[in-house]
Design a protein around this motif. Structure first.
Motif, short mmCIF file in Angstrom:
data_model
loop_
_atom_site.label_atom_id
_atom_site.label_comp_id
_atom_site.label_asym_id
_atom_site.label_seq_id
_atom_site.Cartn_x
_atom_site.Cartn_y
_atom_site.Cartn_z
N ASP A 146 0.68 -1.32 0.12
CA ASP A 146 -0.19 0.08 0.00
C ASP A 146 0.83 1.36 -0.04
N ASP A 193 -1.80 -6.99 2.57
CA ASP A 193 -1.43 -5.68 3.27
C ASP A 193 -2.75 -5.26 3.66
N HIS A 273 1.58 -5.22 11.37
CA HIS A 273 2.80 -4.59 10.85
C HIS A 273 3.98 -4.60 11.82
N HIS A 293 6.51 -7.89 2.14
CA HIS A 293 6.08 -7.41 3.37
C HIS A 293 4.47 -7.69 3.52
N VAL A 297 2.28 -9.29 6.67
CA VAL A 297 1.15 -8.66 7.01
C VAL A 297 -0.04 -9.54 7.31
#
Ligand SMILES: [Zn+2]
Ligand SMILES: [Zn+2]
Length: 389
Positions: A146, A193, A273, A293, A297
């Motif tokens: 994001d 995310d 996170h 990532h 998450v």
């Protein structure tokens, strides 16, 4: 009054309104386009490329998937173009070397930076743009995180990941035909995310109820609506349905916009996170590879929802935490990984992360509440047992 929940993504560019929360919310991005076959509709974005000398940055993969076609089009339109394609065999790392490389390659007369890529290319171009005071446009190639509408750049310097101040993109342009052909792992990462918003928004509310932290109901609804559209179509992710890919991309942009609204990453980033960062930093310090990532998450979201469940008697009134079983069922629909073990997080790192992830950042989350009540050790043992048996 702006009808925030019913705006199309294009209409969010340049937004500026006084909100019920008392603050003015702004989007300093001039143009946002998420469309199909955008190169065939070049008039939709050509006006934003209002400079002569372009510095176009891609990597081998994004050059192939979109960069080459874009550059051909721009050349036909008579722009002066300097292109730089990172040739890394593995994942491109946003470190000193990559930043330095761009500084070496960018021509002195560059007046607009164009990034073609996702997380890393976007972070590098944004940082370069900020430091050199040259605007940049990102052409997104994967709905994987994001950060498109973000204004900070996480970089790895001297082996440590740190978030550096940077700037907004002048424009975000995404072609759904390109996005849907991104590796499925990256699409799952973007979805992960987005799932993170289940716990990040709960953490925000927890802090509002516990510490009277500033909270914006409108921003929360804005993010929730975008998130829930993606969740509704989770089954279509593995088929790469254009509809859900578009929804994921838009939700990712909206998440970035929400951060801009409130001036810090609160709406988009909570304990899930912190866990993901902990796992990533551990891998970086050992010089081993780590999941994307958003994949971390997505797993962190399930873990944090379980922590909420274990603490359900200790929560303030008015807080309804997400149900882990529900989150796991969404992951199953999307065919994405939801267990830390399956994601490849070592058992000891997982257990430590439950205890120490809250130290990463000074932000009130369920991990902080658990710490204050002296429950972290116990919770870490229960969850480690649950996932690693
Ligand atoms: Zn507000
Ligand atoms: Zn994130």
């Amino acid at each position: 009054m702006v009808d925030l929940l019913n705006l199309k993504i294009e209409q969010m560019a340049g937004l500026n309104f006084k909100c019920e929360c008392g603050r003015t919310h702004k989007v300093d991005i001039e143009k946002i386009i998420v469309g199909n076959n955008i190169l065939n509709a070049k008039n939709s974005f050509m006006d934003i490329i209002n400079s002569e000398n372009l510095f176009v940055v891609a990597d081998k993969n994004t050059y192939k998937s979109f960069g080459k076609e874009l550059i051909t089009l721009l050349k036909r339109e008579n722009y002066q173009i300097t292109e730089f394609i990172f040739q890394n065999e593995d994942h491109l790392i946003p470190n000193e070397k990559s930043v330095g490389r761009l500084l070496i390659e960018i021509p002195k007369n560059a007046s607009l930076i164009i990034g073609v890529g996702s997380g890393t290319i976007n972070d590098l171009c944004r940082f370069l743009s900020y430091k050199l005071n040259i605007p940049y446009i990102i052409f997104a190639t994967a709905p994987s995180m994001d950060g498109y509408a973000s204004m900070v750049s996480p970089l790895i310097v001297e082996g440590f990941k740190r978030t550096y101040e940077a700037t907004y993109a002048k424009a975000i342009v995404a072609d759904t035909q390109v996005l849907r052909n991104a590796p499925l792992e990256m699409i799952h990462a973007g979805f992960g995310d987005i799932l993170g918003k289940f716990t990040s928004l709960t953490d925000w509310k927890l802090s509002k109820l516990t510490n009277h932290e500033y909270y914006c109901e409108k921003t929360v609804e804005f993010v929730e609506k975008a998130r829930d559209l993606c969740v509704k179509n989770a089954e279509k992710i593995s088929q790469r349905s254009e509809e859900v890919i578009k929804q994921i991309m838009e939700a990712l942009i909206i998440s970035g916009i929400a951060i801009g609204f409130v001036g810090y990453s609160r709406p988009a980033s909570g304990a899930e996170h912190h866990l993901a960062h902990y796992w990533e930093m551990d891998a970086i310090s050992k010089n081993i590879s780590h999941p994307l990532h958003g994949n971390s998450v997505g797993v962190g979201t399930v873990v944090v929802s379980m922590i909420y469940q274990l603490m359900k008697d200790k929560l303030p009134k008015g807080l309804t935490p997400p149900d882990p079983e529900y989150l796991i069922s969404i992951h199953k629909k999307a065919a994405s990984i939801y267990s830390p073990k399956e994601l490849g997080i070592p058992k000891d790192v997982f257990q430590e992360s439950i205890i120490h992830a809250r130290e990463i950042r000074n932000r009130y989350t369920i991990l902080q509440l658990a710490h204050e009540l002296n429950l972290l050790e116990k919770i870490s043992t229960i969850l480690t047992e649950k996932f690693y048996g």
